[in-house]
Enzyme design. Sequence first.
Site, PDB file in Angstrom:
ATOM      1  N   ALA A 155      46.640  32.257  38.166  1.00 37.89           N
ATOM      2  CA  ALA A 155      47.219  33.441  38.777  1.00 37.89           C
ATOM      3  C   ALA A 155      46.257  34.585  38.564  1.00 37.89           C
ATOM      4  CB  ALA A 155      48.565  33.746  38.148  1.00 37.89           C
ATOM      5  N   LYS A 156      46.521  35.678  39.300  1.00 38.37           N
ATOM      6  CA  LYS A 156      45.595  36.805  39.220  1.00 38.37           C
ATOM      7  C   LYS A 156      45.521  37.362  37.803  1.00 38.37           C
ATOM      8  CE  LYS A 156      45.185  37.821  43.983  1.00 38.37           C
ATOM      9  NZ  LYS A 156      45.897  38.141  45.190  1.00 38.37           N
ATOM     10  N   ARG A 157      46.565  37.091  37.002  1.00 35.38           N
ATOM     11  CA  ARG A 157      46.533  37.636  35.630  1.00 35.38           C
ATOM     12  C   ARG A 157      45.563  36.874  34.715  1.00 35.38           C
ATOM     13  NH1 ARG A 157      51.220  34.914  36.366  1.00 35.38           N
ATOM     14  NH2 ARG A 157      51.286  32.985  35.168  1.00 35.38           N
ATOM     15  N   THR A 186      44.770  41.986  46.192  1.00 31.26           N
ATOM     16  CA  THR A 186      45.579  42.612  45.149  1.00 31.26           C
ATOM     17  C   THR A 186      45.003  42.325  43.758  1.00 31.26           C
ATOM     18  OG1 THR A 186      46.986  40.650  45.134  1.00 31.26           O
ATOM     19  CG2 THR A 186      47.732  42.495  46.476  1.00 31.26           C
ATOM     20  N   SER A 220      44.863  38.003  49.818  1.00 30.07           N
ATOM     21  CA  SER A 220      45.398  39.367  49.747  1.00 30.07           C
ATOM     22  C   SER A 220      44.599  40.110  48.685  1.00 30.07           C
ATOM     23  CB  SER A 220      46.871  39.340  49.335  1.00 30.07           C
ATOM     24  OG  SER A 220      47.605  38.592  50.266  1.00 30.07           O
TER      25      SER A 220
END
Length: 288
Positions: free
Chosen positions: A262-264, A23, A21
Site C-alpha cells: 500500500a502507499k503507506r 495520491t 492515482s
Amino acid sequence: MPEKKDTRGAPATVVTRFAPSPTGHLHLGHAYSALFAEAEARKAGGRFLLRIEDIDRTRCRRDFEAAILEDLTWLGLSWETPVRRQSEHFDAYAAVLGDLERRGLLYPCFCTRADIRREIEAAGHAPHGPDGPLYPGTCRALDAGARAERVSSGRPFALRLDMAKAAAAAGPLSWHDREEGEIAAAPGLFGDVVLARKDTPTSYHLAVTLDDHIQGVTVVTRGKDLFHATHVHRLLQALLGLEAPGYHHHRLLTDAEGRRFAKRDRSLTLRALRESGKTPSDVRAMIG
Ligand code: GLU
C-alpha cells in the site's frame, strides 16, 4: 471470445493502459501492474498508454504525478503521449451524466455518511457489497418536489445510479476475463453506486469506463482488487452504448507477511528502492 477486428477485418491492435492515482509514490505493486500492462501490449505488438486518475482534487498532487512519470521512466517504461489526465475532462463526464439523467437513471443523493449510517442502524441490517454496506436508497424515495426543493436550497448532492432501473434497462450482460473466462455481470452487488460525488463531478466508476473507451483500450489489465468493479463498468458500457474491452485482473503482490503493498509502505516505494541503490532489474526480479 471472438477475436476483435477493426473495420477492415484485420485483427485490432491491442491497447493497454496503466492508470495510477497520484495520491502517493508508486510502490512495488504499482510497478508490477505497470510492467504487466506494458508487456501485454508489447507481446502483441500493440500500444501502451498511461492515464493519470486525478479526479479527487483533495488527495491528488502534481508532485506525485511528476514522481510517477519519473519512476516509470526509471523502470524503463515508455508510453504514448499525450498522457490523459482525468481532471482535464470533467466536461466529458458531465455530458454522459446528463444523458443518464435525462433517461431517469440517476437521482440526487443528499445523504451524509452519518445519515447513511443512521439509516442502516435504524433498519437493523444492510446488505453488504464489495465496498461495504449498500446505500439504503433513502434519496431514491424522494418525490420530485422534495428533490427540487433540496436542490434549490443549495444542499450539496451526489448523483447515484438507480441500479434496479439501470440493470433492467440494460438486460443481462457478461464480460470476459482472461483468467476467469466469461463472467455474468452482477452490478447489483454494489447497489446504487455514486456516479458523481458531492465534491467531484464524476466518480471512479464513470471516469474509468468512459476513459477506457475514449482511449481505445482493448484489454483492461489491473489488479484482482478491482475485479468486482468490472460488474459496474460493464453495466455503464451497456447504458452508454460503449463496446466492452477484454479484462485481465492480475494477481496482487504481497509482502513477506502476505499483506498487499500500500502507499503507506514507504520502504517499498520505487523511489526508496532507487535511493537504496536498487536498479530497475533488481525491481523486476523482486516482483517476479
Ligand atoms: N486509478 C486506480 C488505482 O490507482 C486504477 C484504476 C484501474 O486500473 O481501473 O487503483
